[in-house]
Design a protein around this motif. Structure first.
Motif, mmCIF file in Angstrom:
data_model
loop_
_atom_site.group_PDB
_atom_site.id
_atom_site.type_symbol
_atom_site.label_atom_id
_atom_site.label_comp_id
_atom_site.label_asym_id
_atom_site.label_seq_id
_atom_site.Cartn_x
_atom_site.Cartn_y
_atom_site.Cartn_z
ATOM 1 N N UNK A 41 0.632 -1.552 -0.081
ATOM 2 C CA UNK A 41 0.144 0.105 0.490
ATOM 3 C C UNK A 41 1.098 1.318 0.022
ATOM 4 N N UNK A 42 2.822 0.955 0.056
ATOM 5 C CA UNK A 42 2.955 2.335 0.087
ATOM 6 C C UNK A 42 3.896 2.580 -1.287
ATOM 7 N N UNK A 43 4.362 3.339 -2.061
ATOM 8 C CA UNK A 43 4.678 4.170 -2.645
ATOM 9 C C UNK A 43 5.748 5.189 -2.584
ATOM 10 N N UNK A 44 7.078 4.934 -3.459
ATOM 11 C CA UNK A 44 8.036 6.405 -2.782
ATOM 12 C C UNK A 44 8.222 5.817 -4.449
ATOM 13 N N UNK A 45 9.047 6.779 -5.005
ATOM 14 C CA UNK A 45 10.124 7.312 -5.747
ATOM 15 C C UNK A 45 11.514 7.669 -5.086
ATOM 16 N N UNK A 46 11.492 7.906 -3.882
ATOM 17 C CA UNK A 46 12.571 9.163 -3.309
ATOM 18 C C UNK A 46 13.368 8.090 -1.987
ATOM 19 N N UNK A 47 12.000 7.130 -2.006
ATOM 20 C CA UNK A 47 11.858 6.347 -0.375
ATOM 21 C C UNK A 47 12.355 5.459 -0.183
ATOM 22 N N UNK A 48 13.428 4.377 0.228
ATOM 23 C CA UNK A 48 13.578 2.960 0.331
ATOM 24 C C UNK A 48 11.834 2.512 1.223
ATOM 25 N N UNK A 49 11.822 1.320 1.079
ATOM 26 C CA UNK A 49 10.270 0.691 1.005
ATOM 27 C C UNK A 49 11.034 -0.558 1.945
ATOM 28 N N UNK A 50 11.322 -0.528 3.440
ATOM 29 C CA UNK A 50 11.180 -2.366 3.619
ATOM 30 C C UNK A 50 11.072 -2.743 4.719
ATOM 31 N N UNK A 51 10.628 -4.262 5.274
ATOM 32 C CA UNK A 51 10.057 -4.736 5.469
ATOM 33 C C UNK A 51 10.445 -5.093 7.124
ATOM 34 N N UNK A 52 9.681 -4.928 8.329
ATOM 35 C CA UNK A 52 9.899 -5.843 8.990
ATOM 36 C C UNK A 52 9.349 -6.310 9.918
ATOM 37 N N UNK A 53 8.747 -7.481 11.122
ATOM 38 C CA UNK A 53 7.630 -8.116 10.965
ATOM 39 C C UNK A 53 7.356 -7.402 12.804
ATOM 40 N N UNK A 54 6.535 -7.313 12.771
ATOM 41 C CA UNK A 54 5.095 -7.669 14.005
ATOM 42 C C UNK A 54 5.103 -8.586 14.773
ATOM 43 N N UNK A 55 4.996 -9.775 13.569
ATOM 44 C CA UNK A 55 4.866 -11.335 14.129
ATOM 45 C C UNK A 55 3.652 -11.983 13.907
#
Ligand code: UDX
Length: 451
Positions: free
Chosen positions: A48-62
């Motif tokens: 649901x997240x989009x950016x051309x200038x920022x990296x988007x990386x997952x972490x986990x909430x479990x």
């Protein structure tokens, strides 16, 4: 893009719409100043997240499928997020350390204070980001420092006095503070935000100095909040700071084209936009009162109902015709920025409040919980950009009350003054984020110290 600076900031967000928006925006603001920035967020929000200038990386909430809704309780969710989130955030920092872009700072959502321990473990900078107003933060701070007893009472009837804040009555406080036990699990989480303030290298707040000037003066020396907001995409403030022009995050599918097409046919300042944000659950009785209040106001309206569509009375739906448009989600900024919108009926979530102020739209505050009652009071009494509703003994806003508030804001004696104030705050918001403005300078200072 300015000269690329060495170093890399991870911006960690709580995975809710009202948190992703300002934190992603902050990451974009850093990127626009030549800093490598990465937003870290829960798995299920990535798409649901989009950016051309920022990296988007997952972490986990479990709970990687759908997060909070998968967990047995709020407490279980928060516990899991702390344990699994700490581990996966550490893994992310490690991954970057061998990639040529080592992380030198974590800016974390204040609801996730364990991220500071991760920053300490790696001996990098840690900074907290508050998504509430500075005034609300200061009320919680007074509680954690024993200046107000908890739960707060008002037995003598005298208003509660705190430095830099207007006199407050019990119903003006964030909802968690006046409720008797059993307390919401969110309360511990909120108070925990203030447990290790002094260990942070910076404390950011999504607000701006002019808006909460008196409070800041009185807090000076107590704890150094840096105002860096409003974190509204700069294009909406007539600036070209951020690379991307939108928030770039929407956990639900927006119906923006339909909304804009409909708004295009309406006269300036003639439409009420109504939305209660991403979390509020409105009762069927309240939905019904709102529906008939809107009808009675005789104004055009665009209503974001989210999951409440089935609570709308069928006679109301049959009667609205071209007068109203009911949708499940939209791009709120696009709608608020449209010249046809002349009134925003809002739950006064902090992002919605800042968006209304920044776009100069007069508001009717219908607070639900959390920080919203305090924000609504400020909207009406301190900033003069709207009114707030009075609820009846059952906690319901009646149709008559809503109709009266709408009239006051849109056509009443004070409507001109409210609109002028709204435009004044829009200019102030623009000044704050513009080149050389207070918020802009605060971000520049942070970056000077960081690199
Ligand atoms: C909650 C709290 O209420 C808020 O005070 C706290 O600071 C953050 O968490 P929420 O209830 O969702 O957030 O409200 P709000 O803070 O107003 O955030 C909602 C966001 O969703 C806004 O940025 C708004 O632009 C966006 N939105 C809302 C949409 O994009 N479309 C919609 O249809 C409705």
């Amino acid at each position: 893009m300015k000269n690329q600076k060495r170093g890399h900031v991870i911006v960690l967000t709580y995975p809710a719409q009202g948190h992703i928006n300002p934190l992603l925006q902050f990451a974009k603001r850093l990127a626009s100043k030549g800093v490598k920035a990465t937003l870290a967020t829960a798995h299920y929000t990535l798409k649901s997240i989009y950016s051309t200038t920022v990296g988007i990386e997952p972490i986990s909430d479990g709970y990687d499928e759908s997060g909070f809704s998968q967990s047995p309780s709020v407490q279980a969710y928060l516990d899991s997020f702390r344990t699994v989130g700490s581990r996966t955030l550490s893994e992310l920092v490690l991954k970057f350390s061998s990639s040529g872009s080592p992380v030198n700072c974590i800016v974390y959502d204040s609801l996730l204070p364990w991220a500071l321990d991760v920053a300490k473990k790696f001996n990098i900078y840690g900074a907290v980001f508050f998504t509430n107003s500075a005034s609300v933060c200061s009320i919680f701070w007074h509680i954690t420092h024993g200046h107000l007893n908890f739960p707060v009472t008002q037995e003598s009837g005298a208003p509660l006095l705190m430095p830099g804040l207007p006199p407050l009555d019990l119903p003006d406080l964030p909802s968690f503070l006046s409720q008797p036990a059993p307390h919401s699990p969110y309360l511990a989480l909120i108070l925990d935000q203030f447990s290790s303030l002094e260990e942070n290298d910076w404390l950011f707040c999504n607000s701006f100095e002019e808006l909460e000037n008196e409070l800041l003066n009185d807090m000076l020396g107590l704890w150094p909040l840096l105002m860096i907001g409003p974190m509204v995409p700069s294009a909406y403030l007539d600036q070209q700071i951020d690379g991307d022009i939108a928030y770039g995050a929407s956990l639900w599918k927006p119906t923006t084209d339909e909304c804009i097409k409909w708004l295009e046919k309406k006269l300036p300042d003639s439409v009420i936009y109504i939305s209660f944000g991403s979390m509020a659950d409105i009762t069927a009785k309240q939905v019904e009162e709102i529906a008939w209040g809107l009808k009675a106001s005789d104004q055009h309206f665009l209503w974001v109902v989210k999951e409440s569509k089935n609570k709308l009375p069928s006679e109301f739906m049959n009667a609205i015709g071209e007068t109203g448009l009911v949708v499940t989600w939209c791009n709120q900024l696009e709608v608020l920025a449209h010249p046809a919108v002349g009134c925003f009926i809002t739950h006064c979530g902090w992002n919605s409040t800042l968006e209304g102020l920044s776009l100069g739209v007069p508001m009717v505050g219908v607070p639900q919980w959390s920080d919203q009652p305090t924000n609504a009071k400020f909207v009406e009494e301190l900033w003069g950009v709207g009114v707030r509703v009075k609820k009846n003994e059952e906690g319901i806003v009646t149709k008559e009350e809503l109709e009266m508030c709408i009239r006051e804001v849109m056509v009443g004696e004070r409507s001109g003054e409210i609109k002028r104030n709204a435009l004044k705050w829009r200019e102030a918001a623009k000044r704050a984020v513009g080149n050389g403005g207070n918020s802009d300078e605060n971000i520049n200072e942070f970056l000077m110290e960081l690199f």
